[in-house]
Scaffold this motif. Structure first.
Motif, PDB file in Angstrom:
ATOM      1  N   ILE A 167       0.840  -1.290  -0.115  1.00  0.00           N
ATOM      2  CA  ILE A 167      -0.067   0.040   0.082  1.00  0.00           C
ATOM      3  C   ILE A 167       1.106   1.204   0.079  1.00  0.00           C
ATOM      4  O   ILE A 167       1.711   1.607   0.892  1.00  0.00           O
ATOM      5  N   VAL A 168       0.915   1.946  -1.214  1.00  0.00           N
ATOM      6  CA  VAL A 168       1.811   3.235  -1.327  1.00  0.00           C
ATOM      7  C   VAL A 168       1.177   4.406  -0.759  1.00  0.00           C
ATOM      8  O   VAL A 168      -0.005   4.769  -1.185  1.00  0.00           O
ATOM      9  N   ASP A 169       1.771   5.043   0.067  1.00  0.00           N
ATOM     10  CA  ASP A 169       1.756   6.454   0.605  1.00  0.00           C
ATOM     11  C   ASP A 169       0.187   6.837   0.531  1.00  0.00           C
ATOM     12  O   ASP A 169      -0.385   7.835   0.189  1.00  0.00           O
ATOM     13  N   LEU A 170      -0.916   6.065   1.271  1.00  0.00           N
ATOM     14  CA  LEU A 170      -2.210   6.329   1.566  1.00  0.00           C
ATOM     15  C   LEU A 170      -2.283   7.322   2.792  1.00  0.00           C
ATOM     16  O   LEU A 170      -2.549   6.807   3.885  1.00  0.00           O
ATOM     17  N   GLN A 171      -1.705   8.329   2.659  1.00  0.00           N
ATOM     18  CA  GLN A 171      -1.466   9.365   3.610  1.00  0.00           C
ATOM     19  C   GLN A 171      -2.379  10.696   3.427  1.00  0.00           C
ATOM     20  O   GLN A 171      -2.848  10.977   2.241  1.00  0.00           O
ATOM     21  N   ASN A 172      -2.732  11.304   4.606  1.00  0.00           N
ATOM     22  CA  ASN A 172      -3.454  12.698   4.576  1.00  0.00           C
ATOM     23  C   ASN A 172      -3.394  13.630   3.528  1.00  0.00           C
ATOM     24  O   ASN A 172      -4.187  13.949   2.911  1.00  0.00           O
ATOM     25  N   ASP A 173      -2.009  13.987   3.419  1.00  0.00           N
ATOM     26  CA  ASP A 173      -1.493  14.779   2.449  1.00  0.00           C
ATOM     27  C   ASP A 173      -1.972  14.609   0.966  1.00  0.00           C
ATOM     28  O   ASP A 173      -2.003  15.603  -0.122  1.00  0.00           O
ATOM     29  N   PHE A 174      -2.015  13.126   0.474  1.00  0.00           N
ATOM     30  CA  PHE A 174      -2.298  13.026  -0.765  1.00  0.00           C
ATOM     31  C   PHE A 174      -4.077  12.784  -0.857  1.00  0.00           C
ATOM     32  O   PHE A 174      -4.300  12.291  -2.062  1.00  0.00           O
ATOM     33  N   TYR A 217      10.460   8.593  -4.604  1.00  0.00           N
ATOM     34  CA  TYR A 217       9.149   7.892  -5.256  1.00  0.00           C
ATOM     35  C   TYR A 217       8.718   6.495  -4.884  1.00  0.00           C
ATOM     36  O   TYR A 217       7.739   6.150  -4.527  1.00  0.00           O
ATOM     37  N   SER A 218       9.765   5.766  -5.520  1.00  0.00           N
ATOM     38  CA  SER A 218       9.953   4.330  -5.336  1.00  0.00           C
ATOM     39  C   SER A 218      10.196   3.846  -4.123  1.00  0.00           C
ATOM     40  O   SER A 218      10.765   4.410  -3.253  1.00  0.00           O
ATOM     41  N   ALA A 219       9.321   2.626  -3.816  1.00  0.00           N
ATOM     42  CA  ALA A 219       9.486   1.948  -2.493  1.00  0.00           C
ATOM     43  C   ALA A 219      10.960   1.234  -2.401  1.00  0.00           C
ATOM     44  O   ALA A 219      11.100   0.752  -1.372  1.00  0.00           O
ATOM     45  N   LYS A 226       3.935   3.956  -9.733  1.00  0.00           N
ATOM     46  CA  LYS A 226       4.771   3.772 -10.894  1.00  0.00           C
ATOM     47  C   LYS A 226       5.992   3.421 -10.598  1.00  0.00           C
ATOM     48  O   LYS A 226       6.606   2.488 -11.287  1.00  0.00           O
ATOM     49  N   TRP A 227       6.906   4.279 -10.080  1.00  0.00           N
ATOM     50  CA  TRP A 227       8.096   4.130  -9.922  1.00  0.00           C
ATOM     51  C   TRP A 227       8.513   2.737  -8.915  1.00  0.00           C
ATOM     52  O   TRP A 227       9.340   2.041  -9.055  1.00  0.00           O
ATOM     53  N   SER A 228       7.480   2.323  -8.006  1.00  0.00           N
ATOM     54  CA  SER A 228       7.723   1.201  -7.172  1.00  0.00           C
ATOM     55  C   SER A 228       7.282   0.012  -8.112  1.00  0.00           C
ATOM     56  O   SER A 228       8.238  -1.048  -8.007  1.00  0.00           O
ATOM     57  N   ALA A 229       6.453   0.104  -9.003  1.00  0.00           N
ATOM     58  CA  ALA A 229       6.352  -1.107  -9.920  1.00  0.00           C
ATOM     59  C   ALA A 229       7.395  -1.231 -10.848  1.00  0.00           C
ATOM     60  O   ALA A 229       7.858  -2.438 -11.038  1.00  0.00           O
ATOM     61  N   LEU A 230       8.075  -0.233 -11.433  1.00  0.00           N
ATOM     62  CA  LEU A 230       9.177  -0.405 -12.410  1.00  0.00           C
ATOM     63  C   LEU A 230      10.316  -0.695 -11.624  1.00  0.00           C
ATOM     64  O   LEU A 230      10.880  -1.747 -12.358  1.00  0.00           O
ATOM     65  N   ASP A 231      10.521  -0.352 -10.586  1.00  0.00           N
ATOM     66  CA  ASP A 231      11.918  -0.813  -9.685  1.00  0.00           C
ATOM     67  C   ASP A 231      11.289  -2.337  -9.337  1.00  0.00           C
ATOM     68  O   ASP A 231      12.388  -3.101  -9.396  1.00  0.00           O
TER      69      ASP A 231
END
Ligand code: VGL
Ligand code: ZN
Length: 208
Positions: free
Chosen positions: A6-13, A115-117, A153-158
């Motif tokens: 689960i990527v960056d599911l944070q209030n600011d986003f 960006y990437s995990a 995207k960056w997490s998926a590509l890496d």
């Protein structure tokens, strides 16, 4: 073995946040449902110190969304967001984080965005995620969260270049869509062998 990331599911986003992704909050129920299905659930958390290089406010001559050149290439300048210890950096209050076994924080080095995990934006500073997954025997990642065209995207590509099978759960992610970045992200992921799946299909695949 498979894991949900689960990527960056944070209030600011989410709507009302500093770098809101349109309808970012609407994926929360779907993500909660998915998290109940997986044996392994991981999260990332964007976690910037005040004055981070990626903030437009650190470059008085620039505005948010300007693109500048830094040591490692192009850098989009963002509004201040996900500052360490602030409410904006917290996970969405309705996100069920109980099933989560690991939280990877990223973007905490003042001079490098992340960006990437897997890797920071210099492309060489690892977060440790690849090693964790390999040590735990996880070879397949299902990605959801925010934002489709940046951190997902960056997490998926890496993930692909690190040799993992990668699925993006289409209805459990939302994009920023800056100048066509969303369509381009799907193209790039497709070219890299990232597979797209619905939450319903992902649920069926992992059903215990
Ligand atoms: C993200 C921009 C800046 C993201 C994080 O989570 O996609 N985007 N920091
Ligand atoms: Zn950020």
């Amino acid at each position: 073995m498979q894991a949900l990331l689960i990527v960056d599911l944070q209030n600011d986003f989410c709507p009302g946040g500093a770098l809101a992704v349109p309808n970012g909050d609407t994926i929360v129920p779907t993500v909660n449902d998915l998290a109940d299905q997986f044996d392994h659930v991981l999260q990332t958390q964007d976690w910037h110190p005040p004055g981070h290089q990626s903030f437009a406010s650190s470059h008085p001559e620039h505005d948010p969304m300007d693109v500048i050149e830094v040591d490692y290439g192009e850098q989009v300048l963002w509004p201040d967001h996900c500052v360490q210890g602030t409410e904006g950096a917290d996970f969405h209050p309705d996100l069920n984080t109980t099933p989560t076994e690991l939280v990877i924080r990223k973007g905490f080095r003042p001079e490098i965005d992340s960006y990437s995990a897997f890797y920071e934006n210099d492309g060489e500073t690892p977060t440790g995620l690849a090693g964790y997954l390999r040590d735990r025997g996880i070879d397949t990642l299902y990605l959801c969260g925010l934002a489709t065209d940046f951190c997902v995207k960056w997490s998926a590509l890496d993930g692909r270049s690190e040799g993992f099978d990668v699925y993006v759960i289409e209805d459990a992610t939302r994009g920023i869509d800056q100048d066509g970045s969303l369509a381009q992200a799907w193209d790039e992921m497709n070219d890299a062998g990232v597979q797209v799946i619905s939450s319903a299909a992902a649920r069926d695949v992992v059903a215990r």
